[in-house]
Scaffold this motif. Sequence first.
Motif, mmCIF file in Angstrom:
data_model
loop_
_atom_site.group_PDB
_atom_site.id
_atom_site.type_symbol
_atom_site.label_atom_id
_atom_site.label_comp_id
_atom_site.label_asym_id
_atom_site.label_seq_id
_atom_site.Cartn_x
_atom_site.Cartn_y
_atom_site.Cartn_z
ATOM 1 N N LEU A 134 20.086 30.974 21.293
ATOM 2 C CA LEU A 134 19.915 31.908 22.539
ATOM 3 C C LEU A 134 20.774 33.395 22.274
ATOM 4 C CD1 LEU A 134 20.877 29.451 25.491
ATOM 5 C CD2 LEU A 134 18.860 30.415 24.840
ATOM 6 N N VAL A 155 21.091 28.403 30.332
ATOM 7 C CA VAL A 155 19.930 29.407 30.381
ATOM 8 C C VAL A 155 20.278 30.286 31.750
ATOM 9 C CG1 VAL A 155 17.475 30.107 30.211
ATOM 10 C CG2 VAL A 155 18.544 28.674 28.424
ATOM 11 N N ARG A 156 20.166 29.314 32.948
ATOM 12 C CA ARG A 156 20.020 30.187 33.945
ATOM 13 C C ARG A 156 21.268 30.873 34.205
ATOM 14 N NH1 ARG A 156 21.875 28.311 38.897
ATOM 15 N NH2 ARG A 156 22.156 26.103 38.416
ATOM 16 N N ASP A 201 18.969 23.945 30.574
ATOM 17 C CA ASP A 201 18.497 24.885 31.655
ATOM 18 C C ASP A 201 19.554 25.330 32.466
ATOM 19 O OD1 ASP A 201 15.829 23.656 30.784
ATOM 20 O OD2 ASP A 201 15.812 22.448 32.427
ATOM 21 N N LEU A 259 23.387 32.269 31.995
ATOM 22 C CA LEU A 259 23.364 33.582 31.397
ATOM 23 C C LEU A 259 22.455 34.430 31.858
ATOM 24 C CD1 LEU A 259 23.354 31.983 27.818
ATOM 25 C CD2 LEU A 259 25.158 33.220 28.770
ATOM 26 N N THR A 260 21.236 34.029 32.305
ATOM 27 C CA THR A 260 20.285 35.000 33.025
ATOM 28 C C THR A 260 20.891 35.632 34.266
ATOM 29 O OG1 THR A 260 18.235 33.517 32.276
ATOM 30 C CG2 THR A 260 17.858 35.117 33.910
ATOM 31 N N GLU A 261 21.481 34.791 34.889
ATOM 32 C CA GLU A 261 22.125 35.394 36.286
ATOM 33 C C GLU A 261 23.436 36.439 35.923
ATOM 34 O OE1 GLU A 261 23.433 31.903 38.467
ATOM 35 O OE2 GLU A 261 21.367 31.529 39.032
ATOM 36 N N GLY A 262 23.571 36.424 34.484
ATOM 37 C CA GLY A 262 24.723 37.579 34.302
ATOM 38 C C GLY A 262 26.050 37.099 33.692
ATOM 39 N N ARG A 263 26.207 35.908 33.864
ATOM 40 C CA ARG A 263 27.550 35.123 33.262
ATOM 41 C C ARG A 263 27.711 35.456 32.004
ATOM 42 N NH1 ARG A 263 30.726 32.255 36.330
ATOM 43 N NH2 ARG A 263 30.245 31.776 38.548
ATOM 44 N N ARG A 264 28.893 35.939 31.681
ATOM 45 C CA ARG A 264 29.435 36.407 30.062
ATOM 46 C C ARG A 264 29.843 35.036 29.463
ATOM 47 N NH1 ARG A 264 33.310 41.211 27.906
ATOM 48 N NH2 ARG A 264 32.991 40.598 25.706
#
Length: 255
Positions: A31, A227-228, A224, A230-235
């Motif tokens: 990822l 990935v979600r 899942d 990270l996609t939502e912007g969590r660092r």
Amino acid sequence: MSERHLLLVLHDVAPETWADYRNFVAVVDALGNVPITWLVVPDFHHRQPLTAHLELRRKLDARLARGDELVLHGYHHCDEAPPPCNPKDWLMRRVYTREGEFYRLDQAQARQRLERGMEVFRHCGWPLHGFVAPAWLMSEGTRQALRETPLRYTSDLHHLYRLPDFQAIGAPGLTWSARSHWRRGLSRLVCSGLAARHRQAPLLRLGLHPVDMRHDFSRHYWVDLLVRLLTEGRRPLTKIGWLERQSAQAPGSGA
């Protein structure tokens, strides 16, 4: 929206559990830059001392080089105290878990095991900042012993604690109990609800265990969800990385 962070934490890391995590970690590495916090057990259930397992030590050396963090996670990770003597003890030590190594230790016993664990890290040449008790269960003696060490933090299921004064920092954790089919089903429902509830929390922890990796149902859930998030912007950060970032941003820090 303020910046939100994510801690990916792998529990019960030992020679006999490494194979459980291998494929999951390969997916995480694919990822991109997702640092992992590894909770390392020096002598898991008295079966294989980490100091004698050069292969795993080399793998953990490599993880440190990638920017991961290694954390002391008990010493034997098994509850060897006398049998429970009241209903609360029985519930915590026989229903909730049988791994609460530090739940019944007095201060001297806890200090001895902490010192042995810290010595293993020194022997391996690993930096050590934090301690997490197996099953997040700590006696008052353990808390007192931690105040006497150079360790910088500990945690339970809901908080990080800066040591030595146990300054509490809200850090909701998501975890599964995956030992049986019904537990996995219930864990998915509970974790999904908690993830929605804490969607805007500044810090969210994912606490994974080896047994989670042995079932497609739970392993796929964690992939899942990661990935979600990270996609939502969590660092993603390690525990010590997040704590140091907060210290640097604190008023009067000079940052």
